[in-house]
Scaffold this motif. Structure first.
Motif, PDB file in Angstrom:
ATOM      1  N   ARG A  20       0.829  -1.206   0.000  1.00 27.40           N
ATOM      2  CA  ARG A  20       0.000   0.000   0.000  1.00 27.40           C
ATOM      3  C   ARG A  20       0.868   1.262   0.000  1.00 27.40           C
ATOM      4  N   GLU A  21       1.933   1.244   0.791  1.00 25.85           N
ATOM      5  CA  GLU A  21       2.813   2.419   0.867  1.00 25.85           C
ATOM      6  C   GLU A  21       3.597   2.625  -0.430  1.00 25.85           C
ATOM      7  N   ILE A  22       3.990   1.536  -1.078  1.00 17.50           N
ATOM      8  CA  ILE A  22       4.673   1.633  -2.374  1.00 17.50           C
ATOM      9  C   ILE A  22       3.744   2.320  -3.374  1.00 17.50           C
ATOM     10  N   ALA A  23       2.491   1.866  -3.414  1.00 16.91           N
ATOM     11  CA  ALA A  23       1.506   2.442  -4.341  1.00 16.91           C
ATOM     12  C   ALA A  23       1.322   3.931  -4.074  1.00 16.91           C
ATOM     13  N   GLU A  24       1.235   4.308  -2.807  1.00 12.59           N
ATOM     14  CA  GLU A  24       1.068   5.724  -2.454  1.00 12.59           C
ATOM     15  C   GLU A  24       2.258   6.555  -2.920  1.00 12.59           C
ATOM     16  N   LYS A  25       3.465   6.061  -2.665  1.00 10.28           N
ATOM     17  CA  LYS A  25       4.669   6.820  -3.030  1.00 10.28           C
ATOM     18  C   LYS A  25       4.836   6.951  -4.538  1.00 10.28           C
ATOM     19  N   LEU A  26       4.430   5.929  -5.286  1.00 10.96           N
ATOM     20  CA  LEU A  26       4.584   5.958  -6.740  1.00 10.96           C
ATOM     21  C   LEU A  26       3.361   6.537  -7.459  1.00 10.96           C
ATOM     22  N   GLY A  27       2.260   6.712  -6.721  1.00 14.28           N
ATOM     23  CA  GLY A  27       1.017   7.180  -7.342  1.00 14.28           C
ATOM     24  C   GLY A  27       0.360   6.093  -8.185  1.00 14.28           C
ATOM     25  N   TYR A  28       0.566   4.825  -7.790  1.00 16.08           N
ATOM     26  CA  TYR A  28       0.006   3.674  -8.507  1.00 16.08           C
ATOM     27  C   TYR A  28      -1.318   3.248  -7.873  1.00 16.08           C
ATOM     28  N   ALA A  29      -2.133   2.572  -8.657  1.00  9.29           N
ATOM     29  CA  ALA A  29      -3.338   1.943  -8.111  1.00  9.29           C
ATOM     30  C   ALA A  29      -2.882   0.795  -7.203  1.00  9.29           C
ATOM     31  N   PHE A  30      -3.664   0.511  -6.176  1.00 10.69           N
ATOM     32  CA  PHE A  30      -3.336  -0.555  -5.229  1.00 10.69           C
ATOM     33  C   PHE A  30      -4.454  -1.583  -5.232  1.00 10.69           C
ATOM     34  N   TYR A  31      -4.102  -2.838  -5.477  1.00  9.05           N
ATOM     35  CA  TYR A  31      -5.103  -3.898  -5.523  1.00  9.05           C
ATOM     36  C   TYR A  31      -4.785  -4.985  -4.509  1.00  9.05           C
ATOM     37  N   ASP A  32      -5.698  -5.147  -3.591  1.00 13.44           N
ATOM     38  CA  ASP A  32      -5.608  -6.211  -2.594  1.00 13.44           C
ATOM     39  C   ASP A  32      -7.022  -6.688  -2.334  1.00 13.44           C
ATOM     40  N   LYS A  33      -7.708  -6.035  -1.409  1.00 13.05           N
ATOM     41  CA  LYS A  33      -9.098  -6.398  -1.116  1.00 13.05           C
ATOM     42  C   LYS A  33     -10.007  -6.067  -2.304  1.00 13.05           C
ATOM     43  N   ASP A  34      -9.653  -5.031  -3.075  1.00  9.01           N
ATOM     44  CA  ASP A  34     -10.473  -4.655  -4.239  1.00  9.01           C
ATOM     45  C   ASP A  34     -10.514  -5.788  -5.272  1.00  9.01           C
ATOM     46  N   LEU A  35      -9.431  -6.566  -5.302  1.00 10.76           N
ATOM     47  CA  LEU A  35      -9.389  -7.713  -6.215  1.00 10.76           C
ATOM     48  C   LEU A  35     -10.534  -8.670  -5.918  1.00 10.76           C
ATOM     49  N   ILE A  36     -10.827  -8.837  -4.646  1.00 13.27           N
ATOM     50  CA  ILE A  36     -11.884  -9.759  -4.238  1.00 13.27           C
ATOM     51  C   ILE A  36     -13.220  -9.325  -4.832  1.00 13.27           C
ATOM     52  N   GLU A  37     -13.509  -8.030  -4.769  1.00 10.49           N
ATOM     53  CA  GLU A  37     -14.763  -7.522  -5.338  1.00 10.49           C
ATOM     54  C   GLU A  37     -14.819  -7.761  -6.845  1.00 10.49           C
ATOM     55  N   ARG A  38     -13.725  -7.476  -7.527  1.00 12.38           N
ATOM     56  CA  ARG A  38     -13.689  -7.652  -8.979  1.00 12.38           C
ATOM     57  C   ARG A  38     -13.820  -9.117  -9.374  1.00 12.38           C
ATOM     58  N   ILE A  39     -13.144  -9.994  -8.635  1.00 10.98           N
ATOM     59  CA  ILE A  39     -13.221 -11.425  -8.931  1.00 10.98           C
ATOM     60  C   ILE A  39     -14.637 -11.925  -8.667  1.00 10.98           C
ATOM     61  N   ALA A  40     -15.271 -11.417  -7.617  1.00 14.65           N
ATOM     62  CA  ALA A  40     -16.654 -11.804  -7.304  1.00 14.65           C
ATOM     63  C   ALA A  40     -17.577 -11.420  -8.453  1.00 14.65           C
ATOM     64  N   GLU A  41     -17.397 -10.209  -8.984  1.00 17.81           N
ATOM     65  CA  GLU A  41     -18.228  -9.751 -10.101  1.00 17.81           C
ATOM     66  C   GLU A  41     -18.058 -10.644 -11.327  1.00 17.81           C
ATOM     67  N   GLU A  42     -16.807 -11.008 -11.634  1.00 19.68           N
ATOM     68  CA  GLU A  42     -16.556 -11.810 -12.834  1.00 19.68           C
ATOM     69  C   GLU A  42     -16.949 -13.268 -12.667  1.00 19.68           C
ATOM     70  N   SER A  43     -16.717 -13.806 -11.476  1.00 18.48           N
ATOM     71  CA  SER A  43     -16.903 -15.252 -11.287  1.00 18.48           C
ATOM     72  C   SER A  43     -18.279 -15.652 -10.772  1.00 18.48           C
ATOM     73  N   GLY A  44     -18.940 -14.735 -10.069  1.00 14.01           N
ATOM     74  CA  GLY A  44     -20.217 -15.090  -9.455  1.00 14.01           C
ATOM     75  C   GLY A  44     -20.055 -15.694  -8.069  1.00 14.01           C
ATOM     76  N   PHE A  45     -18.810 -15.895  -7.618  1.00 13.96           N
ATOM     77  CA  PHE A  45     -18.577 -16.400  -6.267  1.00 13.96           C
ATOM     78  C   PHE A  45     -18.782 -15.264  -5.275  1.00 13.96           C
ATOM     79  N   SER A  46     -19.130 -15.611  -4.047  1.00 17.04           N
ATOM     80  CA  SER A  46     -19.301 -14.582  -3.022  1.00 17.04           C
ATOM     81  C   SER A  46     -17.937 -14.034  -2.610  1.00 17.04           C
TER      82      SER A  46
END
Length: 196
Positions: A20-46
């Motif tokens: 998270r701190e690397i992303a902040e310092k570089l101005g990059y998007a950070f994906y961790d928990k957000d990945l779970i939401e995106r995978i849920a949308e694509e896969s249909g899994f909870s």
């Protein structure tokens, strides 16, 4: 400059915080928990199912994967989840500069030349202290929690990548956050990302 940084980590080593701190310092998007939401949308899994099974093995040993329930095409629920996860990670890497934590991203993106693959580890005492401070005490000892979490991550990684989780050959750099501290790890990774 590396556009994508993947952070694999031992439980309790601070890898998520470092990412998270690397992303902040570089101005990059950070994906961790957000990945779970995106995978849920694509896969249909909870989201709960993905959080529990997306990185960890549903079984206790490598050979048990052969007996996990499979459909007529020979695929298990885990296989469908793996493919959804892989598609999302590839899509996010294509989309723009980002830091992706866990979920075998180092393997999924291994052929890209614009990635920096990092592994964060620490000694058991450092990890035990960190998880108790972060998550509190439970009826299960901190050492057992760490070993179980890392074992399921290692099994899942081995099954889907045929590589050994945590092995230095799989990453560009491996850092001990217990010795270096989280801030120094961030500084080193940011520096490498800018120079390579």
């Amino acid at each position: 400059m590396k556009r994508v940084i993947t952070v694999s980590r031992e439980f309790g080593s601070g890898g998520r915080t470092i990412g998270r701190e690397i992303a902040e310092k570089l101005g990059y998007a950070f994906y961790d928990k957000d990945l779970i939401e995106r995978i849920a949308e694509e896969s249909g899994f909870s989201q709960e199912y993905i959080e529990e099974h997306g990185e960890g093995s549903p079984v206790r040993n490598y050979f048990a994967y052969a007996f996990v329930g499979r459909d007529a095409s020979g695929n298990s629920v885990g296989d469908y989840l793996w493919r959804a996860q892989m598609n999302i990670i590839e899509e996010l890497a294509e989309k723009g500069n980002c830091v992706i934590v866990g979920r075998c991203a180092d393997h999924i993106l291994r052929k890209r030349t614009d990635c920096l693959h990092v592994f964060i580890h620490a000694d058991m005492e450092h990890k035990k202290e960190r998880i108790v401070n972060l998550y509190g005490e439970t009826s299960v000892s901190p050492q057992k929690r760490i070993r179980e979490k890392d074992k399921t991550r290692a099994l899942n990684y081995k099954y889907y990548t045929d590589r050994t989780w945590g092995m230095a050959d799989n990453y560009d750099i491996s850092l001990d956050s217990g010795i270096l501290g989280e801030e120094k790890c961030v500084e080193l990774i940011v520096g490498l990302a800018k120079e390579l």
